[in-house]
Design an enzyme around this catalytic site. Structure first.
Site, PDB file in Angstrom:
ATOM      1  N   GLU A 115       7.009  10.496  -1.010  1.00 53.19           N
ATOM      2  CA  GLU A 115       6.527   9.382  -1.954  1.00 53.19           C
ATOM      3  C   GLU A 115       5.679   9.849  -2.800  1.00 53.19           C
ATOM      4  O   GLU A 115       4.824  10.490  -2.349  1.00 53.19           O
ATOM      5  CB  GLU A 115       6.715   8.194  -1.657  1.00 53.19           C
ATOM      6  CG  GLU A 115       4.837   7.664  -1.111  1.00 53.19           C
ATOM      7  CD  GLU A 115       4.685   6.179  -0.881  1.00 53.19           C
ATOM      8  OE1 GLU A 115       5.435   5.521  -0.503  1.00 53.19           O
ATOM      9  OE2 GLU A 115       3.816   5.653  -0.861  1.00 53.19           O
ATOM     10  N   GLY A 144       0.496  -1.862   0.172  1.00 51.60           N
ATOM     11  CA  GLY A 144       0.152   0.175  -0.363  1.00 51.60           C
ATOM     12  C   GLY A 144       0.504   1.166  -0.008  1.00 51.60           C
ATOM     13  O   GLY A 144       1.820   1.120   0.508  1.00 51.60           O
ATOM     14  N   CYS A 145       0.349   2.720  -0.630  1.00 51.51           N
ATOM     15  CA  CYS A 145       1.036   3.350  -0.880  1.00 51.51           C
ATOM     16  C   CYS A 145       1.753   4.046   1.274  1.00 51.51           C
ATOM     17  O   CYS A 145       2.567   4.996   0.907  1.00 51.51           O
ATOM     18  CB  CYS A 145      -0.289   4.788  -1.089  1.00 51.51           C
ATOM     19  SG  CYS A 145      -1.269   4.986  -1.207  1.00 51.51           S
ATOM     20  N   PHE A 146       0.486   3.896   1.640  1.00 52.45           N
ATOM     21  CA  PHE A 146       1.372   4.381   3.329  1.00 52.45           C
ATOM     22  C   PHE A 146       1.948   3.911   3.604  1.00 52.45           C
ATOM     23  O   PHE A 146       3.065   4.203   4.334  1.00 52.45           O
ATOM     24  CB  PHE A 146       0.409   4.953   4.058  1.00 52.45           C
ATOM     25  CG  PHE A 146      -1.620   6.475   4.203  1.00 52.45           C
ATOM     26  CD1 PHE A 146      -0.395   7.686   4.027  1.00 52.45           C
ATOM     27  CD2 PHE A 146      -2.437   5.869   4.097  1.00 52.45           C
ATOM     28  CE1 PHE A 146      -0.658   8.103   4.343  1.00 52.45           C
ATOM     29  CE2 PHE A 146      -2.598   6.953   4.155  1.00 52.45           C
ATOM     30  CZ  PHE A 146      -1.937   8.290   4.011  1.00 52.45           C
ATOM     31  N   ALA A 147       1.618   2.518   3.024  1.00 53.13           N
ATOM     32  CA  ALA A 147       2.583   1.783   4.055  1.00 53.13           C
ATOM     33  C   ALA A 147       3.919   1.084   3.626  1.00 53.13           C
ATOM     34  O   ALA A 147       5.065   1.333   4.156  1.00 53.13           O
ATOM     35  CB  ALA A 147       1.998   0.053   4.043  1.00 53.13           C
TER      36      ALA A 147
END
Length: 322
Positions: free
Chosen positions: A288, A129-132
């Site tokens: 990111e 995932g993006c936040f992860a």
């Protein structure tokens, strides 16, 4: 030349994936499947592709005619897809949904900075995932050194752009609501905490550090900026050395000596990190692009690793200066 296919071709992640794959020197695109857009040109939905391709969305997905499949449908649809379709022997799969991030059914968690060698030998990869991705990259060096505080707490506040909510319009992505606005959502309960906990537990077994995560919606389209704080006994030089050594062979993860900002990474596959130590605490800031390193760029990076080619292939993207 390997041939790729895409399921769920109409969303933001698929659009970014197409932008990268059309110019990739080692692959060609076999089909882009979208039931709702079948017969339409890719560029009619992903308008940035005008002049780059004449391809049409397909109503079929001939899996036996491709080497690599990207699953870009909504969370939960990947498992349903395999319940309805036969997977040819040898077909490599990269799933951008969260269905297999627990590494079930033989999937490898696709975070190259931790699992590069496993990805290289994998036939099924679950893209993070993006936040992860951002939060894990902020914490991997500490966890690998056993420095997450036992019984302690990691505090994370992270701001994401509107594209993180997907292409389907909603009340909190509407321009008149999002513009000049900030809000909190899913505090303490965000779904990416599960995969973060899995990774940190693998690096520092028995770790009982609690992660308090406050996600926030920002008034911009793309990008994630995270601030991560925790107790830490390192001094500034030790912290910088630890992070630079850990990421010395990671081509897309850069530890900066100066404070960072979001525009350094937007439209690139890079993650930039900066560490500050003060009075027994460490602050790691991380930036990111949520659609690239947080999704489609990382998926292409994983594909490159699986194919045994330079993982930077097709991903040497430069940010704007402004």
């Amino acid at each position: 030349m390997k041939k790729v296919g895409i399921i769920g071709g109409a969303g933001y992640t698929a659009g970014e994936l197409l932008r990268l794959l059309i110019l990739h020197p080692e692959v060609s695109i076999g089909f882009v499947h979208s039931e709702s857009n079948a017969g339409k040109s890719l560029a009619s939905v992903h308008t940035g592709l005008f002049g780059d391709t004449e391809m049409l969305f397909s109503s079929t997905h001939p899996l036996d005619e491709i080497d690599i499949l990207f699953l870009c449908s909504a969370h939960g649809h990947s498992r349903a897809f395999w319940e309805e379709n036969h997977r040819p022997t040898g077909l490599r799969v990269i799933d951008l949904a969260q269905d297999y991030r627990d590494e079930s059914e033989g999937y490898v968690y696709g975070l190259p900075e931790k699992n590069r060698s496993r990805i290289a030998n994998a036939i099924s990869v679950a893209n993070p995932g993006c936040f992860a991705t951002a939060i894990q990259l902020a914490l991997l060096p500490l966890a690998s050194a056993g420095l997450l505080p036992a019984g302690g707490e990691v505090n994370v506040t992270a701001l994401t752009g509107s594209t993180g909510a997907g292409v389907k319009p909603g009340a909190t992505t509407h321009f008149s609501w999002r513009n000049d606005n900030i809000s909190v959502y899913k505090p303490f309960t965000h779904q990416h905490l599960k995969e973060i906990g899995m990774t940190l537990g693998q690096l520092q077994p028995g770790n009982d550090t609690r992660i308090t995560f406050i996600p926030m919606r920002g008034d911009f389209a793309r990008g994630i900026f995270a601030a991560v704080t925790l107790d830490c006994a390192l001094n500034q030089q030790e912290a910088e050395t630890l992070y630079k050594e850990y990421y010395k062979d990671a081509p897309f993860t850069i530890v900066c000596d100066e404070p960072i900002h979001l525009k350094q990474v937007v439209n690139t596959n890079k993650v930039v990190l900066h560490v500050d130590v003060h009075d027994g605490k460490i602050l790691i800031t991380c930036a990111e692009d949520n659609l690239l390193k947080g999704a489609s760029g990382q998926a292409v990076q994983n594909m490159n690793i699986m194919l045994g080619i330079d993982e930077r292939t097709g991903l040497r993207l430069k940010p704007s200066a402004f």
